[in-house]
Every structure is written in C-alpha cells, then in structure tokens.
Design an enzyme around this catalytic site. Structure first.
Site, mmCIF file in Angstrom:
data_model
loop_
_atom_site.group_PDB
_atom_site.id
_atom_site.type_symbol
_atom_site.label_atom_id
_atom_site.label_comp_id
_atom_site.label_asym_id
_atom_site.label_seq_id
_atom_site.Cartn_x
_atom_site.Cartn_y
_atom_site.Cartn_z
ATOM 1 C CB SER A 51 -0.860 0.010 1.261
ATOM 2 O OG SER A 51 0.008 0.138 2.373
ATOM 3 C CE LYS A 52 -0.557 8.054 -1.843
ATOM 4 N NZ LYS A 52 -1.639 8.954 -2.087
ATOM 5 N NE ARG A 53 0.137 1.763 7.384
ATOM 6 C CZ ARG A 53 -0.683 0.740 7.608
ATOM 7 N NH1 ARG A 53 -1.968 0.894 7.463
ATOM 8 N NH2 ARG A 53 -0.219 -0.425 7.979
#
Ligand code: GLU
Length: 501
Positions: A267-269
C-alpha cells in the site's frame, strides 16, 4: 479456453484514475492487458477515468503515460494516440453519461433521489442503532427515503423542474443472486441484498465510476476487463448495469493482490512508513531498468508454467495467458527484483546500457563520447547491478587512477614488475595496427614468453596500473578499451609511483 475463442479479436483497456503516480499494481494491470492484446492480435486502449474531481491529481495523467512509455507498453488508442472510440478521457465524455442514466430511469432500472447529505446520514445512524453495521440505501430502505419511488410523479417532476439537487440511483432488485465467471477466480456470485442502490449520476451531474466504466467499456467495444482484485466487488453492480442496458458484459479477470514483503497488501503506507518504492517513478529514480521491472511485475501473479524466469517484453507476449494468472496474492521480493535488474542489464545492447548510464556519469563529472562509453558498457555490463554503476565501478575508464589498491600492490607488484611493465608500455607504443583485445593479448603474451615469465607477471601489474584495482573486466578488453595512449600513460605513471622494484 477453446482454440476458436482464442482466435477471437480482443479489445482491452487500462483505465486508471489519475489520482496519483502510477503504482506498480497499476503497472501490472496495464501489462497484463497489453500482453493479452498483443498475444491475441487485438487492441490495447488507454482510458483516463477522471470523473472524480476531488481526487484528481494534475500531474498524474502525464505520470501514467510516461510510465507506460518507459516500460514499452504502447497503446493503440488513448489520449494522444487517437482512435475511433474517443475521446478517451471521461471528463471529455460527460454529456453521454447523463443520457444513459436517464435512459435507465425511463426503463425503470434507475430512479431520481433527492435526499440531502443530512438525511442520508440520519438513515445510516438509525440503521446502525438497529444493529446493522453496514447500512445501505437499498431494497429495505429506499421506500423510506426521498426519491421517485416514494414521491408522486408530479412531485418528482416539480423537484426536477425547480432544479432540486438530485442523484440517479440504480434500482437493485431484491434477493437476487448475481453470478458471473471470472477468468481467474472461476464462478463468483453475490447477493443483491449486499448491494447499495448505487449512485450512477452524482448531484454535480457527473457519473460515478460504475456508470462511466460500464458505458465506456460498452461504447469502446471492450471484450475483456482485466483489473485488480479490489474491483471484484464492483462487478455485480456492473453486471446489473449491463443487464439493465441490455448489453453483453465483457469477460472479466481480477488479478490477485500484490503483497508487501512482510505480508499484507502493498500500500501507499508501505511507501510512506517503510520507505518501500511503490510507484513506477520510484523504481525509475532508483535506477531499475524498465525491462527488469516489467519482467518482475509480470511474474507477480502469473507464471509461464516453465522454469524460465528472464523474459523480454516480446517473450512475455508469446508466453502470456490469463489461465496462468494465480488466484492468491503475490509477494513482493526486492532481492528478486535486483536479480532481474542484473539479468536484463547483461542482456541489453551496450548502446542502451551506455545511454542509461549517462545521467550518473554526468553527475560524477564524466563526459565520455558515445562510442567510448558503448565500449565501456560492453565490457562492464556483466559486472554491474545498475547502469549507474558505470560511474563508480567503472570510474577508472573515465579518469586515471590516483591511487593503487594497497593489498594488490603488496601481492602483485614484485621486484620485476616495474621493468616488465615499462617494457610492455614500450611495446604497446611501438606496435603498429589495431589495438584490440587480441592484439593486446598477443603483445603481452609475446613479451612474457621472451622474458620467460608467466603471463600473470604482466597481467596483474597491468591491471593495477591502468585501473588502480585488482579486479574488473577481462584485462585484455580492459586495456583495449582504454586505448593505447591511455595504457602507456597509466603504466608509465605506475612505474614511477610504485617503483621499478
Ligand atoms: N478507474 C479504475 C481504477 O482506477 C478502473 C478500474 C477498472 O479497470 O474497471 O483502477
């Protein structure tokens, strides 16, 4: 899939929303679409799904296009490429969506709804209080809301005439199974009781993803929808829409999630907190070769059914089929990506490696000619992991060494080295003809024979003198690439610095 089906023409599309830089999951979707189109002699369409103005990111479209271009995924139709089914940006197609939504209203498959945000929230609150954690605007609730199903025809018309804010919602049938076959997942079924009366046209007059996506796939003649697994739950809504319009639904294939190295969806995280590169641009900036990224991504969720791992894009086209796409998530592995980078670097034409090392060389202050740099790349490309390594691992090709590896001097530079190397320098200087690896070898071995010493007595000092190092590409190629004058100069200088022994 049968042989005749295999021969049917395919039209596929990559339909990104320009909400950020192209993610590697998006690249994989684009790649599989591209591969299927090329494999089956069909067309690959790029469509920009930019109806969500709140999440719109100005530079995203350019980033998507330049990432596709960098990876060699050319599209046949799309913004900038033209095509008979255009325009290919949904923001340029807005007028038609309202028309289609109204057609559904007329046919009884959709209806106008006038609920305000506060009214919608009150409904959700009430349902949550009744222990329904995922409140829906659907078969059970629509009768209690402010819409064309509960208002009289005149009242609805009056609101519309007055320009009251409204949306158009899909009239989802109650207690109905929605079934379809997914090329990757097999038979899939959902119950309409789990669906919302999906908003098709928003109060700003723009379509939601669902309406625009279905209308465009139909109008653009798309035969196969290949997209990430996160869209699987949208497919029953799309199926209902296709049925409502009386259109055939394209074949669908949902690709497995890409998992981060420590599990969980990439993910972006991961990128923000773990520093993992997730956008194509990140990989590009880190010096990965596009061929390596494409190869690596291709195998995240698909396998060729053989032991072969290293594929060019054309080889992927030949090997690709949807049947070999996996159902389960594919784990991201950076070491593997680095391995692919090396493999591709070794296989690329030296000119390409040379061109791709240019920026790093310039940053290091080196400006070799194209011809020279190509020769350097040819002898170095098997030894480096990134094209930019030419500026470091190959620095001696661009500047004379100013020091010599101490340990190597101790081990390789003996009492005779100075005199032998000086003699080699003289021979290089005097020898007529080409100064290629064969000629260099002949001169060096000739001198070793005459002096009755092993060739190593010349090879090691010559390498040390010309590169300052004890390791590197084959010494004859190294000397040949450096050229006669450079070798002579560097060898004489080493004799001066390290002594005649
Ligand atoms: N616009 C959607 C996205 O951003 C497209 C999904 C689909 O391919 O239908 O991925």
């Amino acid at each position: 899939m049968t042989a005749s089906r295999d021969a049917d023409p395919v039209r596929v599309r990559f339909a990104p929303s320009p909400t950020g830089m192209l993610h590697i999951g998006g690249l994989r979707t684009a790649l599989y679409n591209y591969l299927l189109a090329r494999r089956r002699g069909g067309q690959f369409v790029l469509r920009i799904e930019d109806t969500d103005r709140e999440r719109f990111v100005e530079e995203a479209e350019n980033d998507i296009m330049s990432a596709l271009d960098w990876c060699g995924l050319s599209y046949d139709e799309g913004p900038g490429a033209g095509g008979a089914a255009g325009p290919y940006r949904q923001s340029e197609r807005s007028a038609r969506y309202r028309q289609y939504a109204e057609q559904l209203v007329d046919d009884g498959h959709a209806y106008y709804a006038f609920d305000t945000p506060a009214e919608l929230e009150a409904m959700r609150e009430r349902l949550r209080a009744e222990d329904r954690p995922q409140p829906k605007y659907g078969p059970r609730t629509r009768r209690e809301m402010k819409n064309a199903l509960t208002l009289s025809e005149e009242e609805t018309q009056r609101l519309l005439d007055d320009g009251a804010e409204h949306v158009i919602r899909l009239h989802v049938p109650r207690d109905t199974g929605v079934k379809f076959t997914d090329e990757v997942r097999g038979a899939v079924s959902f119950s309409t009781n789990d669906l919302d009366d999906q908003v098709l046209l928003k109060s700003d007059g723009l379509p939601t993803y669902h309406l625009a996506n279905v209308v465009d796939d139909h109008e653009m003649g798309i035969t196969h929808v290949i997209r990430g697994e996160e869209w699987l739950s949208s497919t029953p809504k799309h199926k209902l829409l296709y049925e409502a319009f009386g259109w055939d639904m394209p074949t669908v294939a949902h690709l497995p999630l890409i998992m981060s190295p420590d599990g969980g969806k990439l993910s972006k995280r991961d990128s923000e907190e773990e520093g993992l590169p997730v956008s194509v641009r990140d990989y590009r900036e880190q010096g990965y070769e596009p061929e390596a990224l494409v190869n690596f991504i291709a195998l995240l969720g698909w396998n060729p059914g053989t032991e072969k791992e290293v594929f060019s894009l054309d080889e992927l086209v030949d090997a690709f089929s949807l049947e070999r796409v996996a159902r389960s998530g594919a784990q991201f592995d950076f070491d593997k990506l680095k391995w692919f980078n090396k493999q591709h670097l070794h296989r690329l034409p030296p000119q390409t490696v040379a061109a791709r090392s240019r920026d790093a060389l310039e940053a290091a202050g080196y400006t070799p000619s194209d011809d020279y740099l190509t020769d350097v790349a040819a002898v170095m490309q098997d030894r480096i992991a990134f094209a930019s390594d030419l500026a470091t691992d190959g620095a001696f090709f661009f500047e004379d060494p100013d020091e010599y590896e101490e340990e190597a001097v101790e081990q390789r530079w003996n009492d005779d080295s100075g005199e032998l190397l000086a003699a080699l320098a003289d021979r290089f200087e005097r020898a007529a003809g080409r100064f290629d690896a064969d000629a260099v070898e002949e001169i060096l071995r000739g001198l070793a024979d005459e002096r009755d010493v092993g060739a190593g007595q010349l090879i090691h000092p010559a390498r040390l003198a010309t590169s300052g190092r004890s390791y590197g590409p084959g010494v004859f190629s190294l000397l040949a690439v450096l050229g006669r004058e450079c070798c002579v100069r560097r060898m004489r200088r080493a004799v001066e610095v390290l002594g005649e022994g």
